[in-house]
Design a protein around this motif. Structure first.
Motif, short mmCIF file in Angstrom:
data_model
loop_
_atom_site.label_atom_id
_atom_site.label_comp_id
_atom_site.label_asym_id
_atom_site.label_seq_id
_atom_site.Cartn_x
_atom_site.Cartn_y
_atom_site.Cartn_z
N ALA A 141 -32.04 65.61 46.01
CA ALA A 141 -30.10 66.27 46.45
C ALA A 141 -28.92 67.14 45.86
CB ALA A 141 -29.68 65.69 48.26
N ILE A 142 -28.38 67.49 45.67
CA ILE A 142 -27.46 67.05 44.93
C ILE A 142 -26.20 67.77 45.86
CG2 ILE A 142 -25.85 68.53 43.23
CD1 ILE A 142 -28.47 66.74 42.10
N ASP A 173 -33.44 74.21 47.69
CA ASP A 173 -31.93 74.53 49.83
C ASP A 173 -31.37 73.02 49.59
OD1 ASP A 173 -35.38 74.68 49.49
OD2 ASP A 173 -35.09 73.03 51.10
N ASN A 174 -31.90 72.37 47.90
CA ASN A 174 -31.19 70.93 47.57
C ASN A 174 -29.75 71.07 46.53
OD1 ASN A 174 -33.04 69.08 48.93
ND2 ASN A 174 -34.28 68.84 47.15
N GLY A 212 -38.60 59.68 36.81
CA GLY A 212 -39.47 58.65 38.36
C GLY A 212 -37.67 58.24 38.79
N LEU A 213 -36.93 59.02 38.61
CA LEU A 213 -35.70 58.77 39.88
C LEU A 213 -35.49 59.71 41.10
CD1 LEU A 213 -32.51 58.55 39.40
CD2 LEU A 213 -32.22 60.66 38.99
N ALA A 214 -35.68 59.00 42.15
CA ALA A 214 -36.03 58.99 42.99
C ALA A 214 -34.52 59.17 43.77
CB ALA A 214 -36.46 57.40 43.97
N SER A 215 -33.72 58.56 43.91
CA SER A 215 -32.12 59.13 44.67
C SER A 215 -31.09 59.13 43.41
CB SER A 215 -31.88 58.05 45.20
OG SER A 215 -30.67 57.84 46.00
N ALA A 216 -29.46 60.24 44.02
CA ALA A 216 -28.74 59.97 43.03
C ALA A 216 -28.07 58.49 42.91
CB ALA A 216 -28.09 61.07 43.65
N ASP A 217 -28.38 58.08 43.62
CA ASP A 217 -27.68 57.05 43.93
C ASP A 217 -27.46 55.61 42.28
OD1 ASP A 217 -25.87 58.01 46.25
OD2 ASP A 217 -27.21 56.94 47.40
N ASP A 218 -29.11 56.30 42.40
CA ASP A 218 -29.35 54.86 41.31
C ASP A 218 -27.92 55.38 40.00
OD1 ASP A 218 -31.38 53.93 39.24
OD2 ASP A 218 -29.88 55.25 37.60
#
Length: 326
Positions: free
Chosen positions: A55-56, A78-79, A30-36
């Motif tokens: 998005a990487i 495309d991410n 359930g990770l929603a953001s790379a900012d976690d």
């Protein structure tokens, strides 16, 4: 010490156990953001990533000096900054083939539903408005024998065209691809410049990948070239289409209807008029969303990542140049 994998996709217990046999796996369901914060703190020791819809960025890669491979649970990539990954020698793997037929099913579902006004009329019945026989004001359009224009003619585009040509006797035109004699022989498909395809087709289906060349490939000019009776279907990426131009074309009657599985903003904004238009069939990006296909996609990603981290060539590799540099 085992190499570390950060997993943030929908992997079942067996798939996580398969990864865990040879590698240390940190799972972020359930990770929603790379900012976690937990995800970011694990990046410096990560050798592999597996998941989708995250998005990487090159900046994120700077925090992962040991990263060797990323396995995305998708066909589209495309991410991901492919050039930056290749320069760093990081392999990017995707999952073509396993979702081709399911996504093509979704594309043809949209063609049929939009042509026969299935969603609109189902709602009409549900409201209790069916009090007499259907009159011409609610008639749909035939699909069989019509002209299907494919913008993009890769695996998924060819699979949609195969359904149209072999199942419904449709004439198939295609553009945005090099000539494909084998498909021309199999399906009677005709290679056209896009303007000619747009003006001749009864149904126009987009299956191109999203990149700098295809962003807003379809806009006001392209809709103006279509027949007023045309039905437009997009199962590629939302940003391939200028959504404002699409909405205007539908509102002004420049085209008859649209079937959409993808949008410029996802989830679709509640402010968007698209799902409230009777001549639009809007789906929540379900192209590959079946139990069987999503399980197969995740398994392909697992297999790709295991091979990559063992120093073997993955089954589905996006950036071949990175492999050659290993």
């Amino acid at each position: 010490m085992k190499k570390r994998i950060l997993a943030y996709g929908r992997l079942n217990d067996d798939q996580l156990a398969q990864l865990g046999h040879d590698f240390e796996v940190l799972n972020f369901p359930g990770l929603a953001s790379a900012d976690d914060p937990a995800f970011r703190s694990a990046l410096p020791d990560a050798h592999g990533l597996i998941g989708a819809s995250l998005a990487i960025t090159p900046q994120l890669l700077d925090e992962a000096p040991h990263l060797e491979a990323i396995a995305t649970i998708s066909v589209g990539y495309d991410n991901y900054p492919v050039d930056a990954l290749t320069r760093r020698g990081i392999l990017l793997c995707n999952t073509p083939d396993v979702l081709t037929e399911t996504t093509a099913d979704t594309g043809f579902l949209l063609i049929m539903a939009a042509a026969r006004r299935a969603v609109e009329l189902a709602e009409w019945v549900k409201r209790g408005d069916w009090q007499a026989g259907i009159g011409p004001e609610r008639f749909g359009s035939d699909v069989h024998g019509k002209t299907l224009g494919m913008i993009g003619f890769g695996r998924i585009g060819a699979a949609v065209a195969r359904r149209g040509a072999l199942g419904f006797g449709m004439r198939v035109l295609y553009s945005n691809a090099s000539p494909k004699p084998e498909l021309e022989a199999e399906l009677g498909a005709e290679h056209h410049e896009m303007d000619a395809l747009l003006s001749e087709s009864d149904f126009i289906c987009v299956t191109v990948p999203l990149n700098a060349d295809t962003e807003h490939l379809i806009g006001e000019r392209e809709f103006a070239l279509m027949k007023p009776s045309a039905i437009f279907v997009n199962i590629s990426r939302g940003k391939v289409v200028n959504e404002a131009a699409l909405i205007e074309a539908l509102e002004m009657g420049r085209i008859r209807a649209a079937g959409l599985d993808v949008f410029e903003q996802e989830p679709l904004s509640p402010e968007s008029p698209l799902p409230h238009m009777t001549n639009v069939v809007a789906l929540p990006h379900i192209g590959s969303a079946t139990h069987e296909t999503r399980t197969a996609m995740a398994q392909r990603a697992v297999d790709n990542l295991i091979l990559a981290l063992r120093g073997e060539r993955p089954i589905s590799l996006v950036n071949d140049a990175a492999w050659r540099s290993v």
